[in-house]
Design a protein around this motif. Structure first.
Motif, PDB file in Angstrom:
ATOM      1  N   SER A  76       0.834  -1.212   0.000  1.00 44.10           N
ATOM      2  CA  SER A  76       0.000   0.000   0.000  1.00 44.10           C
ATOM      3  C   SER A  76       0.864   1.256   0.000  1.00 44.10           C
ATOM      4  O   SER A  76       0.927   1.991   0.993  1.00 44.10           O
ATOM      5  CB  SER A  76      -0.924   0.000   1.231  1.00 44.10           C
ATOM      6  OG  SER A  76      -1.794  -1.103   1.211  1.00 44.10           O
TER       7      SER A  76
ATOM      8  N   ARG B  51       2.071   5.135  -1.015  1.00 44.06           N
ATOM      9  CA  ARG B  51       1.422   6.413  -1.264  1.00 44.06           C
ATOM     10  C   ARG B  51       2.359   7.295  -2.076  1.00 44.06           C
ATOM     11  O   ARG B  51       3.526   7.473  -1.702  1.00 44.06           O
ATOM     12  CB  ARG B  51       1.051   7.120   0.029  1.00 44.06           C
ATOM     13  CG  ARG B  51       0.223   8.392  -0.201  1.00 44.06           C
ATOM     14  CD  ARG B  51      -0.158   9.095   1.081  1.00 44.06           C
ATOM     15  NE  ARG B  51       0.950   9.823   1.672  1.00 44.06           N
ATOM     16  CZ  ARG B  51       0.819  10.755   2.621  1.00 44.06           C
ATOM     17  NH1 ARG B  51      -0.394  11.061   3.071  1.00 44.06           N
ATOM     18  NH2 ARG B  51       1.880  11.360   3.115  1.00 44.06           N
TER      19      ARG B  51
ATOM     20  N   TYR C 266      -2.054  13.556  -3.377  1.00 45.95           N
ATOM     21  CA  TYR C 266      -1.607  12.228  -2.991  1.00 45.95           C
ATOM     22  C   TYR C 266      -2.392  11.168  -3.772  1.00 45.95           C
ATOM     23  O   TYR C 266      -3.541  11.381  -4.161  1.00 45.95           O
ATOM     24  CB  TYR C 266      -1.836  12.001  -1.501  1.00 45.95           C
ATOM     25  CG  TYR C 266      -1.157  13.011  -0.615  1.00 45.95           C
ATOM     26  CD1 TYR C 266      -1.846  14.116  -0.122  1.00 45.95           C
ATOM     27  CD2 TYR C 266       0.179  12.854  -0.253  1.00 45.95           C
ATOM     28  CE1 TYR C 266      -1.229  15.051   0.690  1.00 45.95           C
ATOM     29  CE2 TYR C 266       0.808  13.785   0.565  1.00 45.95           C
ATOM     30  CZ  TYR C 266       0.098  14.876   1.029  1.00 45.95           C
ATOM     31  OH  TYR C 266       0.729  15.794   1.835  1.00 45.95           O
TER      32      TYR C 266
ATOM     33  N   GLN D 297      -3.080   7.335  -2.756  1.00 44.76           N
ATOM     34  CA  GLN D 297      -2.931   6.194  -1.859  1.00 44.76           C
ATOM     35  C   GLN D 297      -3.360   4.945  -2.613  1.00 44.76           C
ATOM     36  O   GLN D 297      -4.483   4.863  -3.096  1.00 44.76           O
ATOM     37  CB  GLN D 297      -3.776   6.371  -0.598  1.00 44.76           C
ATOM     38  CG  GLN D 297      -3.734   5.179   0.339  1.00 44.76           C
ATOM     39  CD  GLN D 297      -2.376   4.982   0.958  1.00 44.76           C
ATOM     40  OE1 GLN D 297      -1.780   5.898   1.501  1.00 44.76           O
ATOM     41  NE2 GLN D 297      -1.859   3.750   0.867  1.00 44.76           N
TER      42      GLN D 297
END
Length: 134
Positions: A17, A19, A80, A82
Motif C-alpha cells: 500500500s 502512497r 496524494y 494512496q
C-alpha cells in the motif's frame, strides 16, 4: 516556472500500500483539476484518478476503484495517491498532472465524473516507477 515533484515508494510487494505525493511550485493545485495517470510498458497512458478542490469531485478509474484514493492538501499544495492491495498488474510509471482547461474533473451527460483525457493536461510530474513484485 511551474514544477511538480513526485515522491513515494517505488518497489513494493504484492498486496502493498504505497502512497505517492506530488507537490507543485509555480501553480496552485486548488485552482484546477488534478489527475494521476499511469503507463505500463507497451501500453497507452491510462487516467487513474482525478480530483478537484473547487467542487470536491473525485474520480477513480474502474481498474482501481475501491483500491486507490486521491486526495489534495491545499495548504501544502500537494496531491496524494494512496494505493492499496496492489497486484503485479499495477506496475507502471505514475504521473501527476494539472489540467489548466478545467477547474473540475469532467462530467458526462448523465452527470457522472470522469478523468479528462491526457492531452488536456498541460503540466506533468517527472513520473514515479512503481514496481509490484511477489
Amino acid at each position: 516556472e511551474v514544477q511538480f515533484v513526485e515522491s513515494g515508494r517505488g518497489d513494493v510487494q504484492v498486496g502493498g500500500s504505497p502512497r505517492l505525493s506530488c507537490t507543485a511550485s509555480g501553480l496552485t493545485f486548488k485552482d484546477y483539476a488534478i489527475g494521476w495517470f499511469r503507463q505500463a510498458p507497451g501500453k497507452e497512458r491510462e487516467g487513474v484518478s482525478c480530483v478537484s478542490a473547487s467542487d470536491g469531485s473525485l474520480v477513480n478509474a474502474d481498474s482501481v476503484k475501491g483500491r486507490f484514493t486521491i486526495a489534495i492538501d491545499n495548504a501544502l499544495n500537494t496531491v496524494y495517491l494512496q494505493m492499496n492491495s496492489l497486484p503485479p498488474e499495477d506496475t507502471a510509471v505514475y504521473y501527476c498532472a494539472a489540467n489548466l482547461l478545467r477547474r473540475r474533473c469532467a462530467r458526462d451527460f448523465s452527470g457522472d465524473y470522469y478523468n479528462p483525457r491526457a492531452h488536456e493536461y498541460a503540466y506533468w510530474g517527472q513520473g514515479t516507477q512503481v514496481t509490484v513484485s511477489s
